[in-house]
Scaffold this motif. Sequence first.
Motif, mmCIF file in Angstrom:
data_model
loop_
_atom_site.group_PDB
_atom_site.id
_atom_site.type_symbol
_atom_site.label_atom_id
_atom_site.label_comp_id
_atom_site.label_asym_id
_atom_site.label_seq_id
_atom_site.Cartn_x
_atom_site.Cartn_y
_atom_site.Cartn_z
ATOM 1 N N PRO A 428 1.221 -1.453 -0.041
ATOM 2 C CA PRO A 428 -0.503 0.022 -0.258
ATOM 3 C C PRO A 428 0.883 1.121 -0.297
ATOM 4 O O PRO A 428 2.070 1.213 -0.087
ATOM 5 C CB PRO A 428 -1.012 -0.008 1.144
ATOM 6 C CG PRO A 428 0.316 -0.922 2.520
ATOM 7 C CD PRO A 428 0.876 -1.643 1.417
ATOM 8 N N GLY A 429 0.291 2.317 0.113
ATOM 9 C CA GLY A 429 1.222 3.574 -0.329
ATOM 10 C C GLY A 429 1.749 3.920 1.400
ATOM 11 O O GLY A 429 1.792 3.644 2.357
ATOM 12 N N ILE A 430 2.959 4.525 1.564
ATOM 13 C CA ILE A 430 4.016 4.504 2.300
ATOM 14 C C ILE A 430 4.780 5.803 2.290
ATOM 15 O O ILE A 430 5.071 6.365 0.743
ATOM 16 C CB ILE A 430 5.093 3.052 1.746
ATOM 17 C CG1 ILE A 430 4.548 1.687 2.221
ATOM 18 C CG2 ILE A 430 6.392 3.835 2.874
ATOM 19 C CD1 ILE A 430 5.221 1.117 1.610
ATOM 20 N N LEU A 431 4.927 6.242 3.342
ATOM 21 C CA LEU A 431 5.134 7.623 3.841
ATOM 22 C C LEU A 431 6.855 7.808 3.892
ATOM 23 O O LEU A 431 7.089 7.369 4.880
ATOM 24 C CB LEU A 431 4.174 8.289 4.343
ATOM 25 C CG LEU A 431 4.831 9.914 5.249
ATOM 26 C CD1 LEU A 431 4.480 10.563 3.780
ATOM 27 C CD2 LEU A 431 3.603 10.565 5.775
ATOM 28 N N LEU A 432 7.064 8.463 3.458
ATOM 29 C CA LEU A 432 9.423 8.353 3.716
ATOM 30 C C LEU A 432 9.440 10.350 3.669
ATOM 31 O O LEU A 432 8.864 10.028 3.801
ATOM 32 C CB LEU A 432 9.866 8.347 2.193
ATOM 33 C CG LEU A 432 9.771 7.063 1.278
ATOM 34 C CD1 LEU A 432 10.778 6.360 0.339
ATOM 35 C CD2 LEU A 432 9.318 6.051 2.241
ATOM 36 N N PHE A 433 10.274 9.980 4.723
ATOM 37 C CA PHE A 433 9.931 11.678 4.589
ATOM 38 C C PHE A 433 12.280 11.227 5.156
ATOM 39 O O PHE A 433 12.915 9.930 5.476
ATOM 40 C CB PHE A 433 10.572 11.772 6.620
ATOM 41 C CG PHE A 433 9.463 11.873 6.882
ATOM 42 C CD1 PHE A 433 8.372 13.499 6.791
ATOM 43 C CD2 PHE A 433 8.051 11.073 7.442
ATOM 44 C CE1 PHE A 433 6.841 13.480 6.757
ATOM 45 C CE2 PHE A 433 6.975 11.148 7.489
ATOM 46 C CZ PHE A 433 6.222 13.376 7.529
ATOM 47 N N ASN A 434 12.791 12.201 4.799
ATOM 48 C CA ASN A 434 14.499 12.637 4.579
ATOM 49 C C ASN A 434 14.878 13.760 4.600
ATOM 50 O O ASN A 434 13.782 14.851 4.142
ATOM 51 C CB ASN A 434 15.238 12.163 3.581
ATOM 52 C CG ASN A 434 16.038 10.918 3.992
ATOM 53 O OD1 ASN A 434 16.261 9.566 4.444
ATOM 54 N ND2 ASN A 434 17.291 11.801 4.176
ATOM 55 N N THR A 435 15.868 14.393 5.730
ATOM 56 C CA THR A 435 16.361 16.009 5.904
ATOM 57 C C THR A 435 17.128 15.550 4.035
ATOM 58 O O THR A 435 17.558 14.668 4.039
ATOM 59 C CB THR A 435 16.651 16.248 6.510
ATOM 60 O OG1 THR A 435 18.424 15.996 6.701
ATOM 61 C CG2 THR A 435 15.359 16.168 8.138
ATOM 62 N N THR A 491 -5.888 9.000 9.198
ATOM 63 C CA THR A 491 -6.152 8.755 8.092
ATOM 64 C C THR A 491 -5.795 7.597 6.838
ATOM 65 O O THR A 491 -6.547 7.610 6.320
ATOM 66 C CB THR A 491 -6.477 10.244 7.802
ATOM 67 O OG1 THR A 491 -5.667 10.660 6.544
ATOM 68 C CG2 THR A 491 -7.353 11.269 8.861
ATOM 69 N N GLY A 492 -4.665 7.853 6.987
ATOM 70 C CA GLY A 492 -3.906 6.599 5.404
ATOM 71 C C GLY A 492 -4.318 7.758 4.379
ATOM 72 O O GLY A 492 -3.500 7.077 4.132
ATOM 73 N N GLU A 493 -4.075 8.834 4.658
ATOM 74 C CA GLU A 493 -4.007 9.906 3.283
ATOM 75 C C GLU A 493 -2.794 10.241 3.583
ATOM 76 O O GLU A 493 -1.981 10.507 4.325
ATOM 77 C CB GLU A 493 -5.286 11.323 3.526
ATOM 78 C CG GLU A 493 -4.887 12.061 2.357
ATOM 79 C CD GLU A 493 -5.970 13.447 2.266
ATOM 80 O OE1 GLU A 493 -5.680 13.308 1.435
ATOM 81 O OE2 GLU A 493 -6.808 13.098 3.382
#
Length: 529
Positions: A428-435, A491-493
């Motif tokens: 499913p959709g995955i959220l990535l963060f990086n500086t 929310t999964g959004e």
Amino acid sequence: MRLRVALVATATLALVAPAVPSVAAAPAVAEGKHPQALVFGACPAEISTRYPALTCATLPVPLDYTRPHGATLSVLVTRHAAGNPAKRIGSLVVNPGGPGGSGAALAGSLSKPDATGFTRLDAAVLDSYDIIGFDPRGVWQSSPVSCAAPDHFGAPQPDPDAKASRTELWRLWSSYAKQCYAKNKTVLPHLGTVDVARDMDMIRAALGEQKLNYLGYSYGTYLGAVYGQLFPQRVGRMILDGNIDPAPKDMWYQAGLTQSAALQKRFDESYLPWVAKYDDVFHLGKDVATVRAAWTKTLTDFRTTPRGSVGGSELIGTAYGVMFSESGWIPFTQAISAYAVGGDDSMLADFAAPDLSADSEQANAIFNSVICVDSEWSRRRSTYEHDAAKLARTSQFAWYNIWTSGSACQSWGVAGPGRVKLTGKHLPGILLFNTIGDPATPYAGALKMHKALPSSVLVTEQDSGKHCVFSNPRAAVNPAVNAIGTKYLLTGELPSTDISVAGHPLPVPTPAAVAAGVDARPDLRSAIQ
């Protein structure tokens, strides 16, 4: 990837653990079946004293998943219960990275209010999720491994940059690898990321959850991605922050090489200008060249004449760690100033003092145990020395990093299953963060992780070099990042496309605060703690 400073800097989180792995001969639940439900109760004192809101449970997992009814390891799981059961979404499993960070403690760090009432995870998330931490196999409270005596490398250590030190350093690391094999040969093949990912699925099942919701930092991004590759149908909401480049076959070796250049960039382009900006506080110079000269002289002096247990290796290792987060910039620079301006070396010697405890050795043991079996390593010493010499032309961290981020793997006694190739299929959709300027997990690696996980969306913090960005401690909070991550968890959004947000502010030292001896030394064990 974990800060490689366990041997040269004192961590603020005391980790008390047995010195040898605990392997039981009790039967384990076969993979694919539901383990017995976790029963949460009192936590060990090392956890409950600092995080009284947590409860704990122990889960037996197979030592070898190809023999699910054989010997087991014990995995400690912690829980911060959802604050509003009526709004409960499920469990959120967290991992701080490393390899070797304590997820058991991270659950407490993310949920415990500070003196102002601030919590790293938003109150709405804490209301909606049980925050679940666990110590991966081999870590702290989960059948910890030990490889050598805590003072195996001594203090001060041999100068990592000196050619004359190389024979001794190779001897120390080869001896370390041999001792680790002798003490742990049954366990070592089963400490890699694949086995930890399978343990996570056991935890999911024991929690009674159909899906695994997950928040992983640094090395924890690779762990989460591997879990998704093995169990894509069981992935719920997943946030990966500070992303490892999963592409190279020699992944962990390459991670160490790329860190050296990224750390130097962080030092040159962020830290030194910051010091120069506050010359009225630190008196080390109003321009980068003058500040650099003060640092270089300080490092040279400690290399030439160590101060007790602190020599060049310990000092460069401390600078290495401080670059991961601005939380240590003020006291570290204050200590440099006390020496360079006032001739007082006591503060810097104290700041960089090595941790020769059993806890530090255990952290070093599991770090090497994971990376040495997770991907390929050269058996030729000349490869390491050639690459370090090349990097050292432009990075002061090159030789230190080559020794402390995998030299043991050159002669490691066992091989593991190797690197898992990520395809991202069926996720499913995955959220990535990086500086953008992350020195521990450089941005190019985040782009590679993004490519390996086609269903992911990447949020970039611009004008920032801190390692990891979501749910930081209050001093480094980025409200825009937190809002994106919080909305996704609730929310999964996901954002409709990759986006960038402005960076968080750097610390502002004042003469009064520095004169008062502000002690903001970070926990150098984990960049996000």
